[in-house]
Design an enzyme around this catalytic site. Structure first.
Site, PDB file in Angstrom:
ATOM      1  N   ARG A  22       8.512  -2.208   4.445  1.00 27.11           N
ATOM      2  CA  ARG A  22       7.950  -1.498   3.289  1.00 27.11           C
ATOM      3  C   ARG A  22       6.512  -1.126   3.622  1.00 27.11           C
ATOM      4  O   ARG A  22       5.673  -2.010   3.850  1.00 27.11           O
ATOM      5  CB  ARG A  22       8.023  -2.402   2.063  1.00 27.11           C
ATOM      6  CG  ARG A  22       7.509  -1.808   0.768  1.00 27.11           C
ATOM      7  CD  ARG A  22       7.676  -2.814  -0.370  1.00 27.11           C
ATOM      8  NE  ARG A  22       7.197  -2.283  -1.644  1.00 27.11           N
ATOM      9  CZ  ARG A  22       5.939  -2.349  -2.074  1.00 27.11           C
ATOM     10  NH1 ARG A  22       5.011  -2.944  -1.309  1.00 27.11           N
ATOM     11  NH2 ARG A  22       5.596  -1.847  -3.242  1.00 27.11           N
ATOM     12  N   LYS A  59      -2.195  -5.238   4.086  1.00 20.95           N
ATOM     13  CA  LYS A  59      -2.523  -6.467   3.358  1.00 20.95           C
ATOM     14  C   LYS A  59      -3.739  -7.185   3.927  1.00 20.95           C
ATOM     15  O   LYS A  59      -4.191  -6.926   5.041  1.00 20.95           O
ATOM     16  CB  LYS A  59      -1.303  -7.380   3.304  1.00 20.95           C
ATOM     17  CG  LYS A  59      -0.247  -6.830   2.347  1.00 20.95           C
ATOM     18  CD  LYS A  59       0.909  -7.765   2.092  1.00 20.95           C
ATOM     19  CE  LYS A  59       1.816  -7.164   1.005  1.00 20.95           C
ATOM     20  NZ  LYS A  59       3.014  -7.986   0.781  1.00 20.95           N
TER      21      LYS A  59
END
Length: 301
Positions: A275, A241
Site C-alpha cells: 500500500r 512512515k
C-alpha cells in the site's frame, strides 16, 4: 505494455504457491508478483498528504492518475489515522468518501477499498461499488463491522493496532512483537471465518507504525514470512512512515525511495499487496524485481 491480469473475473485457477484474495467477483493472485494498492486520502489532516480544501474533482483526478500509473487497487480513506489523530463524525466521513465513490463508479477497472472502522461507512461504501473494507481495528472497533462484511461477502483487510490512533505511539510494548501480532491476526481470521467470511476474502496487515516502535517495525518487516504462513495474503504499508524518516533523515515528502526499498523487502518475504502513495516508482521497482527473480512474464505490464 499490457497490464498484468491480477483481477480477472471469476472463475480462475488459483496458483498453488500464492494465497488468493477474492474481492467482489475478482481474484487478486499471481505467482512472483505483488499487487500495488494506491492511497487516495480525502482528509485534510493525513500525516502524509492531507490537503485542506481538496476538491472532489482533484480527488477524482488523483485516483485516476494512480490507476494510470499502474495501481492494481485503490484505497480511499476519509478519516486520518496518523499518530495522535482524533476521529471524525460518521456524517463527516460519509461526506468525504461516498461522493468520490459515486464519481468513480464505472470509470475504473480496478477494485476499490475503503479505509474505515465504521460499519455504516462500510455499508454505504459497498453499496456505492467498493469491494474491500480496510479496517485498522481488525474489524473489531464497531460491533457490526465483522457481521456486515461477512454478510456482504466483502474482501477485508484485517490490521493489527495497539491502542488507538490518538494513543498508539505512547510507549507501545510487546514481549514478542511478531508472535503477538501474528497471534492477534490468527484469532481474527478464525473469528471472521466463524461468521461465514471465507479465508479467501481475508487479507492481513501487521500494522507497521500503528502502536510499534522503530525496532518493532523493523522486526515485523524482517519476519513478514511469519504472517504469510497464516494462509491469507499479507498487505504491508510502509509508505512514507516515520520509521523510514528515522532511517533516512528525510521529511515525509521525500520518502518514496525508502518506501520502495522497504516494500520490496516485504515482497521478498511473502507480502502480496503493498500500500503506497507513490504508485509509479513502486510499479517500476516491482517490474525490475520480478524480472531479476525470474518472473518477468508475471511482473511486467
Amino acid at each position: 505494455m499490457s497490464r498484468i491480469d491480477l483481477t480477472t473475473t471469476l472463475p480462475r485457477p488459483i496458483p498453488e504457491d500464492r494465497s488468493p484474495w477474492i474481492v467482489g467477483d475478482r481474484i487478486i493472485s499471481a505467482p512472483g508478483r505483488a499487487a500495488v494498492m494506491g492511497i487516495v486520502n480525502v482528509t485534510p489532516d493525513s500525516f502524509s498528504d492531507g490537503r485542506p480544501g481538496r476538491s472532489l474533482d482533484a480527488s477524482i483526478e488523483h485516483a485516476l492518475r494512480l490507476v494510470s500509473e499502474g495501481a492494481d487497487l485503490l484505497d480511499i480513506g476519509g478519516e486520518s489515522t496518523r499518530p495522535g489523530s482524533a476521529g471524525v463524525s460518521l456524517d463527516e466521513e460519509l461526506s468525504r468518501v461516498i461522493p468520490l465513490l459515486d464519481a468513480l463508479r464505472g470509470r475504473l477497472n480496478v477494485p476499490i477499498s475503503v479505509d474505515t472502522s465504521k460499519a455504516e461507512v462500510a455499508r454505504r461504501a459497498l453499496d456505492a461499488g467498493a469491494a474491500i473494507i480496510n479496517d485498522i481495528t481488525g474489524l473489531a472497533g464497531d460491533p457490526e463491522m465483522a457481521s456486515l462484511c461477512a454478510a456482504r461477502g466483502a474482501g477485508v483487510v484485517v490490521m493489527h493496532m495497539q491502542g488507538t490512533p490518538s494513543t498508539m505511539q505512547v510507549s507501545p510494548h510487546y514481549d514478542d512483537v511478531v508472535a503477538e501480532v501474528r497471534g492477534y491476526l490468527a484469532g481474527r481470521i478464525d473469528y471472521l471465518m466463524g461468521l461465514g467470511l471465507p479465508r479467501e476474502r481475508i487479507a492481513v496487515d501487521p500494522g507497521l507504525g500503528f502502536g510499534k516502535t522503530f525496532e518493532q517495525n523493523l522486526d515485523l518487516l524482517r519476519q513478514t514470512s511469519r504472517f504469510a504462513s497464516l494462509g491469507c495474503p499479507v498487505l504491508v504499508g510502509t509508505s512514507r512512515k516515520g520509521f523510514l524518516g528515522t532511517l533516512t533523515g528525510r521529511p515525509v515528502s521525500e520518502r518514496a525511495a525508502a518506501t520502495v526499498a522497504s516494500s520490496l523487502a516485504a515482497i521478498a518475504r511473502g507480502a502480496q499487496i503493498v500500500r503506497v502513495h507513490d504508485v509509479g516508482p513502486m510499479v517500476d521497482a516491482i517490474k525490475v524485481w520480478a524480472a531479476i527473480e525470474g518472473h518477468v512474464g508475471e511482473g511486467s505490464r
